[in-house]
Design an enzyme around this catalytic site. Structure first.
Site, PDB file in Angstrom:
ATOM      1  N   MET A 100       0.847  -1.204   0.000  1.00  0.00           N
ATOM      2  CA  MET A 100       0.000   0.000   0.000  1.00  0.00           C
ATOM      3  C   MET A 100       0.879   1.251   0.000  1.00  0.00           C
ATOM      4  O   MET A 100       0.410   2.349   0.302  1.00  0.00           O
ATOM      5  CB  MET A 100      -0.929  -0.007   1.205  1.00  0.00           C
ATOM      6  CG  MET A 100      -1.899  -1.192   1.181  1.00  0.00           C
ATOM      7  SD  MET A 100      -3.423  -0.887   2.068  1.00  0.00           S
ATOM      8  CE  MET A 100      -2.815  -0.608   3.716  1.00  0.00           C
ATOM      9  N   HIS A 151       8.985   1.132   3.552  1.00  0.00           N
ATOM     10  CA  HIS A 151      10.010   1.148   4.593  1.00  0.00           C
ATOM     11  C   HIS A 151      10.905  -0.076   4.401  1.00  0.00           C
ATOM     12  O   HIS A 151      10.712  -0.836   3.434  1.00  0.00           O
ATOM     13  CB  HIS A 151       9.364   1.182   5.985  1.00  0.00           C
ATOM     14  CG  HIS A 151       8.306   0.128   6.187  1.00  0.00           C
ATOM     15  ND1 HIS A 151       8.590  -1.213   6.192  1.00  0.00           N
ATOM     16  CD2 HIS A 151       6.961   0.222   6.355  1.00  0.00           C
ATOM     17  CE1 HIS A 151       7.488  -1.910   6.389  1.00  0.00           C
ATOM     18  NE2 HIS A 151       6.466  -1.066   6.472  1.00  0.00           N
ATOM     19  N   HIS A 181       9.260  -3.470   3.519  1.00  0.00           N
ATOM     20  CA  HIS A 181       8.932  -3.632   2.092  1.00  0.00           C
ATOM     21  C   HIS A 181      10.208  -3.865   1.274  1.00  0.00           C
ATOM     22  O   HIS A 181      10.228  -4.672   0.352  1.00  0.00           O
ATOM     23  CB  HIS A 181       8.241  -2.373   1.542  1.00  0.00           C
ATOM     24  CG  HIS A 181       6.952  -2.005   2.211  1.00  0.00           C
ATOM     25  ND1 HIS A 181       6.802  -0.875   2.973  1.00  0.00           N
ATOM     26  CD2 HIS A 181       5.750  -2.613   2.230  1.00  0.00           C
ATOM     27  CE1 HIS A 181       5.558  -0.801   3.427  1.00  0.00           C
ATOM     28  NE2 HIS A 181       4.897  -1.838   2.990  1.00  0.00           N
ATOM     29  N   GLN A 188     -10.314  -2.905   1.733  1.00  0.00           N
ATOM     30  CA  GLN A 188      -9.826  -3.604   2.928  1.00  0.00           C
ATOM     31  C   GLN A 188      -9.841  -2.730   4.174  1.00  0.00           C
ATOM     32  O   GLN A 188      -9.418  -3.161   5.247  1.00  0.00           O
ATOM     33  CB  GLN A 188      -8.439  -4.203   2.689  1.00  0.00           C
ATOM     34  CG  GLN A 188      -7.300  -3.192   2.606  1.00  0.00           C
ATOM     35  CD  GLN A 188      -6.003  -3.864   2.207  1.00  0.00           C
ATOM     36  OE1 GLN A 188      -5.846  -4.311   1.071  1.00  0.00           O
ATOM     37  NE2 GLN A 188      -5.060  -3.950   3.142  1.00  0.00           N
ATOM     38  N   ASP A 203       2.343  -9.659   8.630  1.00  0.00           N
ATOM     39  CA  ASP A 203       0.886  -9.805   8.558  1.00  0.00           C
ATOM     40  C   ASP A 203       0.583 -11.301   8.420  1.00  0.00           C
ATOM     41  O   ASP A 203       0.207 -11.786   7.352  1.00  0.00           O
ATOM     42  CB  ASP A 203       0.334  -9.003   7.379  1.00  0.00           C
ATOM     43  CG  ASP A 203       0.622  -7.522   7.534  1.00  0.00           C
ATOM     44  OD1 ASP A 203      -0.164  -6.829   8.179  1.00  0.00           O
ATOM     45  OD2 ASP A 203       1.677  -7.066   7.052  1.00  0.00           O
ATOM     46  N   GLN A 219      -2.869 -12.572   7.263  1.00  0.00           N
ATOM     47  CA  GLN A 219      -3.022 -12.243   5.834  1.00  0.00           C
ATOM     48  C   GLN A 219      -2.253 -13.260   4.974  1.00  0.00           C
ATOM     49  O   GLN A 219      -2.769 -13.777   3.987  1.00  0.00           O
ATOM     50  CB  GLN A 219      -2.496 -10.832   5.588  1.00  0.00           C
ATOM     51  CG  GLN A 219      -2.265 -10.491   4.133  1.00  0.00           C
ATOM     52  CD  GLN A 219      -1.861  -9.041   3.949  1.00  0.00           C
ATOM     53  OE1 GLN A 219      -2.684  -8.160   4.064  1.00  0.00           O
ATOM     54  NE2 GLN A 219      -0.599  -8.782   3.669  1.00  0.00           N
TER      55      GLN A 219
HETATM   56  P1  AMP Z   1       1.440  -3.017   3.452  1.00  0.00           P
HETATM   57  O1  AMP Z   1       2.006  -1.940   2.594  1.00  0.00           O
HETATM   58  O2  AMP Z   1       1.358  -2.671   4.893  1.00  0.00           O
HETATM   59  O3  AMP Z   1       0.154  -3.576   2.902  1.00  0.00           O
HETATM   60  O4  AMP Z   1       2.483  -4.213   3.377  1.00  0.00           O
HETATM   61  C1  AMP Z   1       2.881  -4.741   2.159  1.00  0.00           C
HETATM   62  C2  AMP Z   1       3.665  -5.992   2.405  1.00  0.00           C
HETATM   63  O5  AMP Z   1       4.817  -5.696   3.184  1.00  0.00           O
HETATM   64  C3  AMP Z   1       2.865  -7.053   3.173  1.00  0.00           C
HETATM   65  O6  AMP Z   1       3.125  -8.334   2.636  1.00  0.00           O
HETATM   66  C4  AMP Z   1       3.418  -6.929   4.564  1.00  0.00           C
HETATM   67  O7  AMP Z   1       3.331  -8.118   5.321  1.00  0.00           O
HETATM   68  C5  AMP Z   1       4.873  -6.585   4.269  1.00  0.00           C
HETATM   69  N1  AMP Z   1       5.474  -5.953   5.441  1.00  0.00           N
HETATM   70  C6  AMP Z   1       5.011  -4.870   6.123  1.00  0.00           C
HETATM   71  N2  AMP Z   1       5.804  -4.613   7.186  1.00  0.00           N
HETATM   72  C7  AMP Z   1       6.775  -5.553   7.179  1.00  0.00           C
HETATM   73  C8  AMP Z   1       7.887  -5.836   8.026  1.00  0.00           C
HETATM   74  N3  AMP Z   1       8.156  -5.093   9.101  1.00  0.00           N
HETATM   75  N4  AMP Z   1       8.682  -6.879   7.712  1.00  0.00           N
HETATM   76  C9  AMP Z   1       8.423  -7.657   6.628  1.00  0.00           C
HETATM   77  N5  AMP Z   1       7.387  -7.441   5.788  1.00  0.00           N
HETATM   78  C10 AMP Z   1       6.580  -6.409   6.057  1.00  0.00           C
END
Ligand code: AMP
Length: 277
Positions: A30, A34, A37, A61, A153, A156
Protein backbone atom coordinates in the site's frame (compact mmCIF):
# COMPACT_ATOMS: atom_id res chain seq x y z
CA UNK A 1 11.88 2.01 -14.16
CA UNK A 2 8.35 2.41 -15.49
CA UNK A 3 5.46 3.79 -13.47
CA UNK A 4 2.21 2.38 -14.81
CA UNK A 5 -1.24 3.43 -13.70
CA UNK A 6 -3.58 1.39 -15.82
CA UNK A 7 -4.33 -2.26 -16.30
CA UNK A 8 -4.13 -2.36 -20.10
CA UNK A 9 -0.60 -0.92 -20.07
CA UNK A 10 0.71 -3.33 -17.46
CA UNK A 11 -0.82 -6.26 -19.34
CA UNK A 12 1.07 -5.18 -22.49
CA UNK A 13 4.29 -4.96 -20.56
CA UNK A 14 3.73 -8.41 -19.03
CA UNK A 15 3.35 -9.76 -22.59
CA UNK A 16 6.75 -8.29 -23.44
CA UNK A 17 8.29 -9.88 -20.34
CA UNK A 18 6.75 -13.24 -21.20
CA UNK A 19 8.05 -13.01 -24.79
CA UNK A 20 11.53 -12.69 -23.28
CA UNK A 21 10.84 -15.70 -21.03
CA UNK A 22 11.26 -13.55 -17.92
CA UNK A 23 10.07 -14.82 -14.54
CA UNK A 24 7.88 -12.19 -12.93
CA UNK A 25 7.88 -11.28 -9.24
CA UNK A 26 5.18 -9.15 -7.63
CA UNK A 27 5.45 -7.28 -4.34
CA UNK A 28 1.99 -6.00 -3.39
CA UNK A 29 2.06 -2.99 -1.05
CA UNK A 30 0.00 0.00 0.00
CA UNK A 31 3.05 2.24 -0.38
CA UNK A 32 4.77 4.39 2.26
CA UNK A 33 7.65 1.99 1.75
CA UNK A 34 10.01 1.15 4.59
CA UNK A 35 12.79 -1.39 5.12
CA UNK A 36 10.22 -4.16 5.63
CA UNK A 37 8.93 -3.63 2.09
CA UNK A 38 12.51 -3.24 0.86
CA UNK A 39 13.35 -6.72 2.13
CA UNK A 40 10.51 -8.20 0.03
CA UNK A 41 11.69 -6.29 -3.04
CA UNK A 42 15.28 -7.42 -2.52
CA UNK A 43 14.16 -11.04 -2.26
CA UNK A 44 12.09 -10.66 -5.45
CA UNK A 45 15.10 -9.13 -7.24
CA UNK A 46 17.22 -12.13 -6.24
CA UNK A 47 14.69 -14.64 -7.53
CA UNK A 48 12.94 -13.06 -10.56
CA UNK A 49 13.93 -11.49 -13.87
CA UNK A 50 11.34 -8.72 -13.68
CA UNK A 51 10.07 -7.19 -10.43
CA UNK A 52 6.81 -5.32 -10.17
CA UNK A 53 5.85 -3.41 -7.03
CA UNK A 54 2.22 -2.45 -6.68
CA UNK A 55 1.38 0.68 -4.70
CA UNK A 56 -2.32 0.80 -3.99
CA UNK A 57 -4.15 1.92 -0.87
CA UNK A 58 -6.98 -0.53 -1.33
CA UNK A 59 -10.31 0.94 -0.17
CA UNK A 60 -12.08 -2.43 0.10
CA UNK A 61 -9.83 -3.60 2.93
CA UNK A 62 -10.45 -0.62 5.19
CA UNK A 63 -13.36 -0.80 7.62
CA UNK A 64 -15.60 2.15 8.45
CA UNK A 65 -13.82 4.54 10.82
CA UNK A 66 -10.34 3.29 9.89
CA UNK A 67 -7.48 5.42 8.55
CA UNK A 68 -8.15 5.10 4.78
CA UNK A 69 -8.19 8.88 4.25
CA UNK A 70 -5.12 9.65 6.33
CA UNK A 71 -3.10 6.58 5.25
CA UNK A 72 0.26 7.94 3.98
CA UNK A 73 0.47 8.32 0.19
CA UNK A 74 3.91 9.25 -1.17
CA UNK A 75 4.40 8.08 -4.74
CA UNK A 76 7.51 10.20 -5.28
CA UNK A 77 9.42 8.91 -2.25
CA UNK A 78 8.30 5.35 -2.97
CA UNK A 79 9.50 5.68 -6.59
CA UNK A 80 12.93 6.70 -5.29
CA UNK A 81 13.07 3.59 -3.10
CA UNK A 82 11.97 1.31 -5.94
CA UNK A 83 14.36 2.84 -8.42
CA UNK A 84 17.27 2.49 -5.95
CA UNK A 85 16.43 -1.20 -5.52
CA UNK A 86 16.27 -1.85 -9.27
CA UNK A 87 12.51 -2.42 -9.51
CA UNK A 88 11.40 -2.73 -13.13
CA UNK A 89 7.84 -1.51 -12.83
CA UNK A 90 5.68 0.30 -10.30
CA UNK A 91 2.00 -0.45 -10.73
CA UNK A 92 0.09 2.38 -9.05
CA UNK A 93 -3.53 2.24 -10.16
CA UNK A 94 -6.29 4.56 -8.94
CA UNK A 95 -9.31 3.18 -7.11
CA UNK A 96 -11.36 3.94 -10.26
CA UNK A 97 -8.99 1.83 -12.34
CA UNK A 98 -9.24 -1.11 -9.94
CA UNK A 99 -12.95 -0.74 -9.17
CA UNK A 100 -14.49 0.93 -12.25
CA UNK A 101 -18.03 -0.04 -11.27
CA UNK A 102 -17.59 1.24 -7.72
CA UNK A 103 -17.28 -0.64 -4.47
CA UNK A 104 -20.88 -1.87 -4.28
CA UNK A 105 -22.11 -5.12 -5.85
CA UNK A 106 -18.61 -6.46 -6.36
CA UNK A 107 -17.92 -10.16 -6.71
CA UNK A 108 -16.61 -11.19 -3.31
CA UNK A 109 -13.65 -13.35 -2.41
CA UNK A 110 -14.38 -14.74 1.04
CA UNK A 111 -11.67 -16.63 2.91
CA UNK A 112 -12.93 -19.48 5.13
CA UNK A 113 -14.34 -18.40 8.45
CA UNK A 114 -11.88 -20.63 10.35
CA UNK A 115 -9.15 -18.33 9.04
CA UNK A 116 -10.88 -15.00 9.37
CA UNK A 117 -13.46 -15.06 12.16
CA UNK A 118 -10.77 -14.37 14.74
CA UNK A 119 -7.91 -12.00 15.57
CA UNK A 120 -7.62 -9.19 12.96
CA UNK A 121 -10.60 -10.60 11.05
CA UNK A 122 -12.80 -10.26 14.13
CA UNK A 123 -11.98 -6.66 14.93
CA UNK A 124 -11.71 -5.60 11.27
CA UNK A 125 -14.91 -7.09 9.82
CA UNK A 126 -14.59 -7.65 6.08
CA UNK A 127 -10.91 -6.67 6.05
CA UNK A 128 -9.68 -10.02 4.73
CA UNK A 129 -12.42 -10.16 2.07
CA UNK A 130 -10.99 -6.89 0.77
CA UNK A 131 -7.43 -8.19 0.96
CA UNK A 132 -8.30 -11.45 -0.81
CA UNK A 133 -10.20 -9.55 -3.51
CA UNK A 134 -7.43 -7.08 -4.28
CA UNK A 135 -4.67 -9.69 -4.16
CA UNK A 136 -6.58 -11.98 -6.53
CA UNK A 137 -7.17 -9.03 -8.86
CA UNK A 138 -3.47 -8.13 -8.77
CA UNK A 139 -2.56 -11.76 -9.45
CA UNK A 140 -4.95 -11.81 -12.43
CA UNK A 141 -3.55 -8.54 -13.78
CA UNK A 142 0.15 -9.24 -13.27
CA UNK A 143 0.14 -13.08 -13.46
CA UNK A 144 3.30 -13.24 -11.31
CA UNK A 145 5.30 -16.45 -11.01
CA UNK A 146 6.11 -15.46 -7.45
CA UNK A 147 4.54 -12.99 -5.04
CA UNK A 148 6.19 -11.77 -1.86
CA UNK A 149 4.41 -11.09 1.43
CA UNK A 150 5.64 -10.32 4.93
CA UNK A 151 5.28 -12.67 7.88
CA UNK A 152 4.49 -9.43 9.76
CA UNK A 153 0.89 -9.81 8.56
CA UNK A 154 0.78 -13.49 9.47
CA UNK A 155 -2.98 -13.97 9.23
CA UNK A 156 -3.02 -12.24 5.83
CA UNK A 157 -0.19 -14.49 4.62
CA UNK A 158 -1.99 -17.66 5.77
CA UNK A 159 -5.21 -16.49 4.08
CA UNK A 160 -3.47 -15.68 0.79
CA UNK A 161 -1.68 -19.04 0.76
CA UNK A 162 -5.01 -20.77 1.36
CA UNK A 163 -6.73 -18.76 -1.40
CA UNK A 164 -3.99 -19.55 -3.91
CA UNK A 165 -4.20 -23.23 -3.05
CA UNK A 166 -8.01 -23.43 -3.09
CA UNK A 167 -8.45 -21.42 -6.31
CA UNK A 168 -5.49 -22.96 -8.20
CA UNK A 169 -3.82 -19.61 -8.72
CA UNK A 170 -0.61 -20.19 -10.63
CA UNK A 171 1.56 -18.05 -8.35
CA UNK A 172 3.97 -19.13 -5.66
CA UNK A 173 3.37 -17.17 -2.47
CA UNK A 174 6.56 -16.48 -0.58
CA UNK A 175 6.51 -15.41 3.06
CA UNK A 176 9.41 -13.22 4.16
CA UNK A 177 10.68 -12.59 7.72
CA UNK A 178 9.60 -9.61 9.84
CA UNK A 179 11.98 -6.67 9.59
CA UNK A 180 12.42 -4.59 12.74
CA UNK A 181 13.97 -1.24 13.52
CA UNK A 182 17.07 -1.28 15.73
CA UNK A 183 14.91 -0.80 18.85
CA UNK A 184 12.94 -3.97 18.03
CA UNK A 185 9.71 -2.36 16.78
CA UNK A 186 8.41 -4.19 13.70
CA UNK A 187 8.50 -1.77 10.76
CA UNK A 188 5.07 -0.57 9.67
CA UNK A 189 3.78 2.32 7.60
CA UNK A 190 1.55 3.10 10.60
CA UNK A 191 4.58 3.67 12.87
CA UNK A 192 4.53 7.20 11.41
CA UNK A 193 1.52 7.89 13.63
CA UNK A 194 3.52 7.20 16.82
CA UNK A 195 5.17 10.01 18.75
CA UNK A 196 8.29 9.34 20.84
CA UNK A 197 6.35 8.41 23.99
CA UNK A 198 3.93 6.16 22.07
CA UNK A 199 6.80 4.45 20.34
CA UNK A 200 8.41 3.72 23.70
CA UNK A 201 5.17 2.01 24.80
CA UNK A 202 5.02 0.12 21.51
CA UNK A 203 8.39 -1.49 22.18
CA UNK A 204 6.68 -3.60 24.85
CA UNK A 205 5.09 -5.73 22.08
CA UNK A 206 8.35 -7.22 20.92
CA UNK A 207 9.51 -7.55 24.53
CA UNK A 208 6.38 -9.55 25.37
CA UNK A 209 6.94 -11.82 22.37
CA UNK A 210 10.54 -12.38 23.41
CA UNK A 211 9.32 -13.21 26.92
CA UNK A 212 7.07 -15.92 25.45
CA UNK A 213 10.09 -17.49 23.80
CA UNK A 214 12.12 -17.26 27.00
CA UNK A 215 9.37 -18.88 29.11
CA UNK A 216 8.81 -21.55 26.45
CA UNK A 217 12.52 -22.41 26.46
CA UNK A 218 12.37 -22.70 30.26
CA UNK A 219 9.42 -25.10 29.93
CA UNK A 220 7.04 -22.92 31.97
CA UNK A 221 3.25 -22.95 31.75
CA UNK A 222 0.65 -20.10 31.54
CA UNK A 223 3.18 -18.49 29.24
CA UNK A 224 0.87 -15.98 27.54
CA UNK A 225 -0.57 -14.79 30.88
CA UNK A 226 2.94 -14.23 32.27
CA UNK A 227 4.25 -12.52 29.13
CA UNK A 228 1.19 -10.26 29.00
CA UNK A 229 2.47 -8.48 32.09
CA UNK A 230 5.32 -7.06 29.98
CA UNK A 231 2.91 -5.16 27.71
CA UNK A 232 2.73 -1.47 28.60
CA UNK A 233 -0.20 -0.81 30.91
CA UNK A 234 -1.54 1.95 28.65
CA UNK A 235 -1.72 -0.38 25.64
CA UNK A 236 -5.19 -1.75 24.94
CA UNK A 237 -4.59 -5.40 24.15
CA UNK A 238 -6.93 -6.58 21.39
CA UNK A 239 -5.48 -10.08 21.32
CA UNK A 240 -2.41 -11.99 22.46
CA UNK A 241 -2.84 -15.59 21.35
CA UNK A 242 -1.15 -18.75 20.21
CA UNK A 243 -2.28 -20.17 16.85
CA UNK A 244 -1.14 -22.85 14.42
CA UNK A 245 1.04 -21.30 11.72
CA UNK A 246 -0.79 -22.75 8.70
CA UNK A 247 -4.41 -23.20 9.76
CA UNK A 248 -4.59 -20.30 12.21
CA UNK A 249 -6.55 -22.52 14.63
CA UNK A 250 -6.14 -21.44 18.26
CA UNK A 251 -3.68 -23.55 20.22
CA UNK A 252 -4.01 -24.30 23.92
CA UNK A 253 -0.46 -25.50 24.18
CA UNK A 254 2.52 -23.65 22.73
CA UNK A 255 4.84 -25.95 20.83
CA UNK A 256 7.52 -25.66 18.17
CA UNK A 257 6.01 -24.01 15.09
CA UNK A 258 3.21 -22.28 17.03
CA UNK A 259 2.85 -18.62 16.18
CA UNK A 260 2.22 -16.06 18.88
CA UNK A 261 0.21 -13.14 17.54
CA UNK A 262 -0.46 -9.84 19.20
CA UNK A 263 -2.49 -6.72 18.40
CA UNK A 264 -2.73 -3.65 20.58
CA UNK A 265 -3.86 -0.07 20.35
CA UNK A 266 -1.39 2.45 21.66
CA UNK A 267 -2.54 6.08 21.87
CA UNK A 268 -5.08 5.31 19.15
CA UNK A 269 -2.62 3.56 16.82
CA UNK A 270 -3.32 -0.11 16.09
CA UNK A 271 -0.16 -2.24 15.93
CA UNK A 272 0.36 -5.94 15.24
CA UNK A 273 3.36 -8.19 15.70
CA UNK A 274 4.06 -11.90 15.95
CA UNK A 275 6.73 -14.50 16.52
CA UNK A 276 7.02 -18.13 15.52
CA UNK A 277 8.18 -20.24 18.46
P1 AMP B 1 1.44 -3.02 3.45
O1 AMP B 1 2.01 -1.94 2.59
O2 AMP B 1 1.36 -2.67 4.89
O3 AMP B 1 0.15 -3.58 2.90
O4 AMP B 1 2.48 -4.21 3.38
C1 AMP B 1 2.88 -4.74 2.16
C2 AMP B 1 3.67 -5.99 2.41
O5 AMP B 1 4.82 -5.70 3.18
C3 AMP B 1 2.86 -7.05 3.17
O6 AMP B 1 3.13 -8.33 2.64
C4 AMP B 1 3.42 -6.93 4.56
O7 AMP B 1 3.33 -8.12 5.32
C5 AMP B 1 4.87 -6.59 4.27
N1 AMP B 1 5.47 -5.95 5.44
C6 AMP B 1 5.01 -4.87 6.12
N2 AMP B 1 5.80 -4.61 7.19
C7 AMP B 1 6.78 -5.55 7.18
C8 AMP B 1 7.89 -5.84 8.03
N3 AMP B 1 8.16 -5.09 9.10
N4 AMP B 1 8.68 -6.88 7.71
C9 AMP B 1 8.42 -7.66 6.63
N5 AMP B 1 7.39 -7.44 5.79
C10 AMP B 1 6.58 -6.41 6.06
Amino acid sequence: MKIIKNIADIRNLIKEFRAKNFTIGLVPTMGALHIGHESLIERAKEECDAVIVSLFVNPTQFCPGEDFDKYPRQLEADSDVCSRLGVDVIFAPTAEEMYPSGMESLTEVIPPSSFQDKLCGKSRKGHFNGVALVVLKLFNIVTPDKAYFGQKDAQQLAIIKKMVQDLDVNTEVIGCPIIRDADGLACSSRNKYLNIASREKALSLNKALKKVKELYDKGEDSIIEKAKEIIHHEAEVEYFKAVALKSFEYKEKIEKGTIIVIAVKIDGVRLIDNMVV
